[in-house]
Design a protein around this motif. Structure first.
Motif, PDB file in Angstrom:
ATOM      1  N   LEU A 119     -14.452  -9.083 131.637  1.00 55.15           N
ATOM      2  CA  LEU A 119     -15.632  -8.396 132.162  1.00 55.15           C
ATOM      3  C   LEU A 119     -16.915  -8.603 131.352  1.00 55.15           C
ATOM      4  N   PRO A 122     -19.688 -13.528 132.295  1.00 54.35           N
ATOM      5  CA  PRO A 122     -20.309 -13.518 133.632  1.00 54.35           C
ATOM      6  C   PRO A 122     -19.324 -13.882 134.735  1.00 54.35           C
TER       7      PRO A 122
ATOM      8  N   LEU B  55     -22.240  -3.606 128.782  1.00 52.63           N
ATOM      9  CA  LEU B  55     -21.487  -4.802 129.131  1.00 52.63           C
ATOM     10  C   LEU B  55     -20.759  -4.694 130.465  1.00 52.63           C
ATOM     11  N   GLY B  56     -20.849  -3.513 131.089  1.00 52.35           N
ATOM     12  CA  GLY B  56     -20.195  -3.353 132.383  1.00 52.35           C
ATOM     13  C   GLY B  56     -18.703  -3.112 132.270  1.00 52.35           C
ATOM     14  N   LEU B  57     -18.234  -2.665 131.105  1.00 52.59           N
ATOM     15  CA  LEU B  57     -16.804  -2.387 130.947  1.00 52.59           C
ATOM     16  C   LEU B  57     -16.456  -0.979 131.404  1.00 52.59           C
ATOM     17  N   VAL B  58     -17.457  -0.101 131.424  1.00 49.04           N
ATOM     18  CA  VAL B  58     -17.200   1.284 131.803  1.00 49.04           C
ATOM     19  C   VAL B  58     -18.104   1.660 132.970  1.00 49.04           C
ATOM     20  N   ASP B  59     -17.509   2.244 133.998  1.00 45.68           N
ATOM     21  CA  ASP B  59     -18.295   2.693 135.145  1.00 45.68           C
ATOM     22  C   ASP B  59     -18.480   4.200 135.095  1.00 45.68           C
ATOM     23  N   ILE B  77     -24.100 -10.256 137.738  1.00 45.03           N
ATOM     24  CA  ILE B  77     -23.375 -10.650 136.541  1.00 45.03           C
ATOM     25  C   ILE B  77     -24.164 -11.667 135.733  1.00 45.03           C
ATOM     26  N   LYS B  80     -24.982 -11.275 132.038  1.00 45.65           N
ATOM     27  CA  LYS B  80     -23.900 -11.406 131.055  1.00 45.65           C
ATOM     28  C   LYS B  80     -23.871 -12.793 130.403  1.00 45.65           C
ATOM     29  N   ARG B  81     -24.496 -13.761 131.068  1.00 50.56           N
ATOM     30  CA  ARG B  81     -24.557 -15.090 130.471  1.00 50.56           C
ATOM     31  C   ARG B  81     -25.337 -15.091 129.169  1.00 50.56           C
ATOM     32  N   GLU B  91      -9.158  -7.470 122.088  1.00 47.68           N
ATOM     33  CA  GLU B  91      -7.962  -8.048 122.654  1.00 47.68           C
ATOM     34  C   GLU B  91      -8.226  -9.511 122.912  1.00 47.68           C
TER      35      GLU B  91
END
Lengths: 557, 262
Positions: A119, A122, B55-59, B77, B80-81, B91
């Motif tokens: 996630l 991208p 980072l968009g890991l948690v909504d 997205i 994020k690049r 992990e």
């Protein structure tokens, strides 16, 4: 990284994925990585085997599924009506696929690692989710094919190409449906409980699967001895609720050209339900499910009412059975570890169940043809069939070596740091804990059933068998490598193979059973035997625990 | 202080709760190009949650988060690049080799396989773990794994970096190399979020320090500004003062006393 054939096959359908706005190239790359990692993973069905050469393990497990498939293939040869036959076959296949899904692919379905790694990059969620679904379906389909491959061939020869085509197509539908059902099931569990509970439940289902395989093999031979009843068939409304009827109906429809409304309706269900399920899965289930997955790594700490009592009993037992403080500590430690080790339970419980049912399987083989129950009971009471309990003893005695395996084996560095002069209290405490926690309860249960069947007079015999069992257990302990409890990973090769241990156990138990049998013909023979065995056991107990740290095998820490 | 241009990251009234537990209670923050933000706070203050939201890991958060002008709630997205991330408890697919893992990650950013492979090899060599390139990550030591994570976060040459305890497990030499790398990256105009519990590193490296406590920002400024305001000499002391903690001596004494109990 190698390019998998499945992926090349998938390339042909890449336009489909582009249509649902999935970044095909990225998804393909994720799948490639997942498949590579799977090749390096060990499936449940094989964990009992010590050999785990990377790369071959999955193929080897396919072989095991293939053996199961052999029986389903045989089933196809039985001259039942096609519709009935397909119901049976799909029943078995769906059960196996569902069980495999839960035992081997729960890790994939419940994986939050993917999310954490992918996630922040991208990659959009839809691509990740599609990759995940495809990943599971590819594997389930491979396993399903190995389970039902022979059935497919038999059908092909018996009913022609149409059969094979329908069969293949339906297998894909079944896989989708199974994924959907499993995730719904997990979602329900996660809504009410925390992640630890879910892991426990998955563990129990894995254990059930192993037991089913183990006991199932014993029964399959017998199924074909059953007289073939003539099957009559009347459509009823509740048939629509059983999934196997959906998948069996198209065969009647297309191969037997049995185009009644009933079969048409069922065939439509076979197509509509899995498709709807997949769409639902992609659009509704996944977003909700992923949200719930965050719960997976959390565990709510609830005060357990039974826990306080249990701790008291455990402490009292430790005080009674163990003498030094160290030994007591290890007794309690081992019992606590044993209740929490999921992987160990996965190996242990099927063995214990096997020990429980083995004598009765044996008995049912011997007395299978008797007429009435009262006859059987009278016969049992006068026979020496209680010696069948030695079969349980063989298995129970060989389970004790399992405590040296653990999924948390890395924690074993603690033993080396402890200021203890001798490893004896550790080993004694652990062994006692194991005997009290697993061997005695199972044995008592078996003994109880046998007393009910054969009468109170066999109690001395049962006591003797118990002592003999402990004797064999100690003998195995003495002969095997000296290892500390929870000391090594499951896959690491053991000192003696399980096969060797079982052989010794069988040999010595057999010998004990023979002596036992002969002495029953002598007055007070059993009492004499008890005294004798007790003596040997005591000597063994003292001798076996003459161990220094130097003799203990060092783990791979 | 540094107000040139548009904010690289801008956060408005960010609030987040897990069930009844409120983790973030209204964070407001503008981060500009070239800043090294020392993002500090006690355990459970909400540091990691903020980063995970960005980072968009948690909504399920409330408020607005914009990265490079893009509202992350829009579900895009692309932003994020431009981001690189080293999580605290990271992990990795550790049955893969570094070669397999790094090329995979690079390709997720749309990079050419050959290019990633070359870059990854060079970076591994610079971190002195070139010989581990084809070994499975599971066999790595903690420090090696950390180096791998740092490389995987920088492979695509991102503009914004989130480092959560990036030094953990690194030896002293590697720490020096990495600090130098961070300073150079900032000089190049990259923005760095640096989250850590090691106060003297944060003190030395950050151009701006943000202290978060109980889900709120309680201090924001350069180290000099903070030490003037609080009249304390070190960031550690500022941290203690602002989080209202002054019992460390008493607790330590009690701890020692308990150890002596027979």
């Amino acid at each position: 990284m190698k390019d998998f054939t499945v992926l090349k096959l998938l390339d042909k359908f890449s336009f489909l994925f582009k249509k649902i706005e999935v970044d095909y190239l990225v998804m393909r790359r994720i799948l490639q990585v997942q498949l590579t990692m799977d090749e390096r993973r060990v499936p449940t069905i094989l964990t009992n085997q010590k050999k785990t050469q990377s790369g071959n393990s999955f193929k080897a497990s396919l072989f095991t599924y293939g053996i199961l498939g052999f029986f389903i293939g045989l089933l196809m040869l039985v001259p039942f009506p096609l519709y009935y036959l397909m119901n049976l076959a799909f029943g078995l296949i769906i059960f196996m696929v569902m069980a495999t899904m839960i035992s081997d692919f729960s890790t994939v379905l419940l994986d939050v690692k993917d999310k954490n790694i992918l996630l922040p990059r991208p990659v959009d969620a839809r691509t990740i989710n599609t990759a995940k679904l495809l990943h599971i379906v590819i594997y389930l389909f491979t396993i399903t094919m190995s389970i039902s491959g022979l059935a497919l061939l038999v059908g092909l020869f018996k009913y022609g190409v149409a059969f094979a085509l329908i069969f293949m197509f339906e297998l894909v539908l079944i896989c989708c449906l199974v994924v959907f059902f499993t995730s719904i099931l997990y979602m329900a569990i996660l809504s009410f409980f925390d992640g630890e509970k879910l892991k426990d439940m998955i563990n129990y289902i894995q254990i059930l699967l192993s037991i089913f395989m183990l006991v199932g093999y014993q029964f399959i031979g017998r199924i074909f001895n059953l007289k073939l009843l003539t099957v009559t068939f009347h459509p009823a409304w509740w048939h629509f609720l059983i999934p196997t009827t959906w998948f069996a109906a198209p065969f009647s429809l297309f191969i037997e050209h049995n185009s009644s409304q009933y079969f048409i309706a069922l065939s439509l269900l076979a197509l509509v339900v899995p498709t709807a399920a997949t769409v639902l899965y992609m659009t509704l289930v996944i977003p909700y499910f992923e949200g719930k997955l965050q719960k997976l790594n959390s565990s709510s700490i609830r005060a357990n009412r039974g826990a306080a009592v249990r701790v008291k009993i455990q402490r009292a037992a430790a005080n009674m059975l163990c003498f030094s403080r160290m030994e007591k500590a290890f007794y309690k430690f081992t019992q606590n570890m044993l209740s929490n080790e999921r992987k160990l339970k996965l190996q242990l419980y099927p063995q214990l169940t096997f020990a429980l049912v083995m004598p009765f399987l044996m008995l049912s083989g011997i007395i299978g043809n008797r007429v009435s129950w009262s006859d059987i009971l009278v016969n049992l009471a006068n026979s020496k069939l209680y010696l069948a309990v030695y079969l349980s003893a063989v298995i129970l005695a060989s389970t004790a070596t399992m405590i040296s395996s653990s999924e948390n084996y890395r924690g074993a560095w603690i033993y080396r740091v402890l200021p203890t002069e001798s490893p004896v209290p550790l080993l004694k405490g652990a062994l006692k804990a194991f005997i009290v926690k697993y061997i005695i309860p199972i044995y008592l249960l078996i003994a109880l059933i046998f007393v009910l069947l054969c009468g109170l007079k066999i109690i001395p015999d049962l006591i003797l068998i118990f002592i003999n069992m402990i004797m064999v257990l100690l003998l195995i302990f003495k002969l095997n490598r000296k290892e500390l409890p929870f000391y090594r990973d499951f896959q690491v090769t053991q000192g003696m193979s399980r096969m060797g241990i079982t052989l010794i156990s069988m040999l010595v138990c057999g010998l004990c059973a023979l002596v036992h049998l002969l002495l029953t013909y002598v007055p007070f023979g059993v009492v004499l035997n008890i005294v004798l065995s007790l003596g040997i056991t005591m000597v063994l107990w003292c001798k076996s625990f003459n161990i220094t740290w130097k003799e203990i095998v060092k783990g791979a820490i | 202080m540094n107000t040139k241009g548009e904010a690289v990251v801008s956060i408005r009234d960010l609030a987040m709760s897990y069930g009844t537990h409120q983790v973030l209670r209204g964070i407001n923050l503008n981060v500009f190009q070239g800043e090294i933000i020392g993002y500090i706070g006690p355990n459970g203050a909400g540091k990691s949650t903020t980063v995970k939201i960005i980072l968009g890991l948690v909504d399920g958060f409330k408020g607005q988060v914009k990265v490079l002008g893009e509202d992350i709630a829009d579900g895009g997205i692309e932003y994020k690049r431009k981001i690189g991330y080293v999580p605290e408890t990271a992990e990795v697919y550790d049955t893969l080799t570094a070669y397999e893992y790094l090329t995979f990650i690079g390709e997720m950013y749309g990079m050419e396989f050959k290019l990633v492979d070359q870059k990854a090899q060079k970076l591994m060599a610079l971190f002195d773990i070139a010989d581990m390139y084809h070994a499975r990550i599971a066999s790595y030591s903690k420090g090696m794994k950390q180096k791998l994570l740092i490389i995987s976060s920088l492979l695509h040459n991102p503009d914004i970096l989130f480092f959560d305890e990036p030094l953990s497990g690194l030896d002293a030499n590697s720490v020096m190399v990495f600090k130098e790398i961070m300073t150079d990256l900032a000089a190049q105009g990259k923005t760095i979020f640096y989250s850590s519990h090691i106060m003297d590193v944060v003190e030395k490296i950050s151009s701006r320090i943000i202290l978060i406590n109980n889900g709120q920002i309680v201090a924001d400024g350069s180290f000099d500004q903070l030490s003037q305001k609080c009249r304390e000499g070190s960031l550690e002391e500022i941290f203690n003062q602002l989080t209202g903690f002054n019992r460390h001596k008493e607790i330590a004494d009690e701890f020692i006393a308990v150890l002596g109990e027979a």
